[in-house]
Design a protein around this motif. Structure first.
Motif, PDB file in Angstrom:
ATOM      1  N   LEU A 167      -7.492   9.164  -3.593  1.00 42.56           N
ATOM      2  CA  LEU A 167      -7.057   7.774  -3.703  1.00 42.56           C
ATOM      3  C   LEU A 167      -8.056   6.978  -4.524  1.00 42.56           C
ATOM      4  O   LEU A 167      -9.261   7.266  -4.523  1.00 42.56           O
ATOM      5  CB  LEU A 167      -6.930   7.152  -2.305  1.00 42.56           C
ATOM      6  CG  LEU A 167      -5.973   7.842  -1.330  1.00 42.56           C
ATOM      7  CD1 LEU A 167      -6.012   7.140   0.022  1.00 42.56           C
ATOM      8  CD2 LEU A 167      -4.558   7.893  -1.888  1.00 42.56           C
ATOM      9  N   ALA A 182      -3.546   0.420  -0.542  1.00 41.79           N
ATOM     10  CA  ALA A 182      -2.613   1.506  -0.244  1.00 41.79           C
ATOM     11  C   ALA A 182      -1.331   1.343  -1.060  1.00 41.79           C
ATOM     12  O   ALA A 182      -0.810   2.308  -1.627  1.00 41.79           O
ATOM     13  CB  ALA A 182      -2.302   1.531   1.254  1.00 41.79           C
ATOM     14  N   ASN A 221      -1.997   2.293  -4.677  1.00 47.41           N
ATOM     15  CA  ASN A 221      -2.180   3.735  -4.808  1.00 47.41           C
ATOM     16  C   ASN A 221      -0.838   4.456  -4.809  1.00 47.41           C
ATOM     17  O   ASN A 221      -0.614   5.383  -5.590  1.00 47.41           O
ATOM     18  CB  ASN A 221      -3.049   4.260  -3.663  1.00 47.41           C
ATOM     19  CG  ASN A 221      -4.516   4.317  -4.017  1.00 47.41           C
ATOM     20  OD1 ASN A 221      -4.956   5.170  -4.794  1.00 47.41           O
ATOM     21  ND2 ASN A 221      -5.301   3.404  -3.448  1.00 47.41           N
ATOM     22  N   LEU A 226       5.464   4.003   2.324  1.00 45.67           N
ATOM     23  CA  LEU A 226       4.436   3.753   3.335  1.00 45.67           C
ATOM     24  C   LEU A 226       5.051   3.601   4.720  1.00 45.67           C
ATOM     25  O   LEU A 226       4.511   4.099   5.715  1.00 45.67           O
ATOM     26  CB  LEU A 226       3.629   2.507   2.964  1.00 45.67           C
ATOM     27  CG  LEU A 226       2.628   2.704   1.829  1.00 45.67           C
ATOM     28  CD1 LEU A 226       2.138   1.362   1.303  1.00 45.67           C
ATOM     29  CD2 LEU A 226       1.450   3.553   2.290  1.00 45.67           C
ATOM     30  N   GLU A 231      -0.239  -2.095   3.895  1.00 49.45           N
ATOM     31  CA  GLU A 231      -0.124  -2.006   2.441  1.00 49.45           C
ATOM     32  C   GLU A 231      -1.337  -2.562   1.697  1.00 49.45           C
ATOM     33  O   GLU A 231      -1.699  -2.050   0.636  1.00 49.45           O
ATOM     34  CB  GLU A 231       1.139  -2.761   1.968  1.00 49.45           C
ATOM     35  CG  GLU A 231       2.448  -2.150   2.412  1.00 49.45           C
ATOM     36  CD  GLU A 231       2.888  -2.630   3.794  1.00 49.45           C
ATOM     37  OE1 GLU A 231       4.023  -2.282   4.196  1.00 49.45           O
ATOM     38  OE2 GLU A 231       2.098  -3.346   4.465  1.00 49.45           O
ATOM     39  N   PRO A 290      -8.762   2.258   0.807  1.00 48.17           N
ATOM     40  CA  PRO A 290      -9.117   3.494   1.505  1.00 48.17           C
ATOM     41  C   PRO A 290     -10.303   3.356   2.454  1.00 48.17           C
ATOM     42  O   PRO A 290     -10.308   3.978   3.528  1.00 48.17           O
ATOM     43  CB  PRO A 290      -9.436   4.456   0.352  1.00 48.17           C
ATOM     44  CG  PRO A 290      -8.528   4.003  -0.745  1.00 48.17           C
ATOM     45  CD  PRO A 290      -8.509   2.499  -0.630  1.00 48.17           C
ATOM     46  N   GLN A 293      -5.593   7.747   5.363  1.00 46.56           N
ATOM     47  CA  GLN A 293      -5.718   7.990   3.928  1.00 46.56           C
ATOM     48  C   GLN A 293      -4.817   9.140   3.479  1.00 46.56           C
ATOM     49  O   GLN A 293      -4.184   9.071   2.423  1.00 46.56           O
ATOM     50  CB  GLN A 293      -7.170   8.303   3.574  1.00 46.56           C
ATOM     51  CG  GLN A 293      -8.101   7.110   3.684  1.00 46.56           C
ATOM     52  CD  GLN A 293      -9.507   7.455   3.252  1.00 46.56           C
ATOM     53  OE1 GLN A 293      -9.745   7.861   2.119  1.00 46.56           O
ATOM     54  NE2 GLN A 293     -10.467   7.310   4.155  1.00 46.56           N
ATOM     55  N   VAL A 308      -1.340   7.899   3.225  1.00 48.69           N
ATOM     56  CA  VAL A 308      -1.147   7.184   1.959  1.00 48.69           C
ATOM     57  C   VAL A 308      -0.914   8.187   0.833  1.00 48.69           C
ATOM     58  O   VAL A 308      -0.034   8.003  -0.014  1.00 48.69           O
ATOM     59  CB  VAL A 308      -2.362   6.284   1.642  1.00 48.69           C
ATOM     60  CG1 VAL A 308      -2.225   5.689   0.237  1.00 48.69           C
ATOM     61  CG2 VAL A 308      -2.487   5.167   2.669  1.00 48.69           C
TER      62      VAL A 308
END
Length: 248
Positions: A100, A106, A109, A132, A141, A145, A153, A156
Motif C-alpha cells: 500500500l 485506504a 489505495n 472496501l 476509507e 496504512p 491493511q 485494503v
C-alpha cells in the motif's frame, strides 16, 4: 460429457534464468489446467518453482518455452502492452507485504487500479467504496496504512485487488505477515469472494493450515508438479473466522 474449457492452461511451460554455468531451470515443462471458479493453493519449498509459475500466471513474467492460454488466448505471444491490458482487465493481486502507498488513504489505495485504467473519478470513488465495504472496512476509507492494523491493511489490499471485478485473484503468501487470527480472517474473506462472487483464487502459500481453505492443492518440487489433488475436506467459511473491521 466433455469438461468445460479451462480458464487457464499451461502446456509444457519451462522457465530458464541465466545462461551457461549460471543457468537455472526454474520450471520443467509444466502442464496445468485451472477452471473458472476454482480455489487453488500452490505449495512447495523455497526454490520449487511456485513463485515463478505465479509470476507467469499473473503476466508478470513469460515462459521460456511452452504455452499459456487464458480464455483461449495465447498469452505467451502477447506484447508487453497487451499483457498489461490483460492484467488490468482480468487479474487482481494480493501480496504478503500489502504494497500500500503509505501516505495515501485506504480509499485512494483501492482506487489506483481504476486510475491506471483511466476510469472517471466518480466511477473510481463509488467502486472503491463498494470494494472496501465488501471486505468489512466501510467507514475506514480516510485512514492511511499507519492507522490500520496488519489485518486491515491486507483487507485494503484485497479490496484493491477486486475493485476491477477481476476473473482471477492471485494471492502470494497473503497471510505471511499476519498472526493466526488475522490469517484466518483473511482466508475466510478470500473464501467468501470465491464462493459468493465466483472469483477464481490462486494462492501461493507454505502454510498447510491456510492451504486447507483451498479446494485443490498443487505441490511443486524442483520446478515440477509433484502432486495435484482435490482437497477432500476444505475449510468452509462457517468454520473459519468471520472478518470484522474493529480489530486492534
Amino acid at each position: 460429457m466433455s469438461l468445460p474449457v479451462p480458464l487457464i492452461s499451461l502446456r509444457g511451460v519451462t522457465k530458464v534464468y541465466g545462461s551457461g554455468q549460471n543457468q537455472l531451470l526454474a520450471l520443467k515443462g509444466i502442464d496445468l489446467d485451472i477452471q473458472q471458479g476454482e480455489f487453488v493453493a500452490i505449495m512447495g519449498p523455497s526454490g520449487s518453482g511456485k513463485s515463478t509459475v505465479m509470476n507467469i500466471l499473473g503476466c508478470l513474467d513469460t515462459p521460456s518455452q511452452g504455452q499459456y492460454l487464458f480464455k483461449g488466448a495465447h498469452v505467451e505471444s502477447l506484447t508487453r502492452d497487451q499483457r498489461a491490458r490483460l492484467r488490468r482487465q482480468y487479474l487482481g493481486f494480493v501480496f504478503q507485504g500489502f504494497n500500500l502507498l503509505a501516505r495515501t488513504s485506504a480509499q485512494e489505495n483501492v482506487e489506483l487500479p481504476l486510475l491506471y485504467r483511466g476510469d472517471d473519478i466518480s466511477v473510481r470513488r463509488e467502486a472503491a467504496a463498494m470494494a472496501l465495504k465488501s471486505v468489512g472496512l466501510a467507514g475506514w476509507e480516510r485512514h492511511t496504512p499507519s492507522e490500520l492494523s496488519g489485518g486491515q491493511q491486507q483487507r485494503v489490499a484485497i479490496a484493491r485487488a477486486i475493485v476491477t471485478a477481476p476473473a482471477v485473484v492471485l494471492a502470494d503468501e497473503p497471510t505471511g505477515n499476519l498472526d493466526t487470527r488475522r490469517s484466518h480472517e483473511i482466508m475466510g474473506l478470500l473464501l467468501a469472494l470465491n464462493r459468493d462472487h465466483g472469483i477464481t483464487v490462486l494462492m501461493v502459500t507454505h502454510e498447510p493450515d491456510m492451504a486447507a481453505y483451498a479446494h485443490r492443492l498443487v505441490h511443486f518440487v524442483d520446478g515440477g508438479i509433484a502432486q495435484d489433488r482435490v482437497n477432500p475436506h476444505p475449510i468452509t467459511s462457517e468454520q473459519g473466522v468471520i472478518p470484522t473491521a474493529t480489530e486492534n
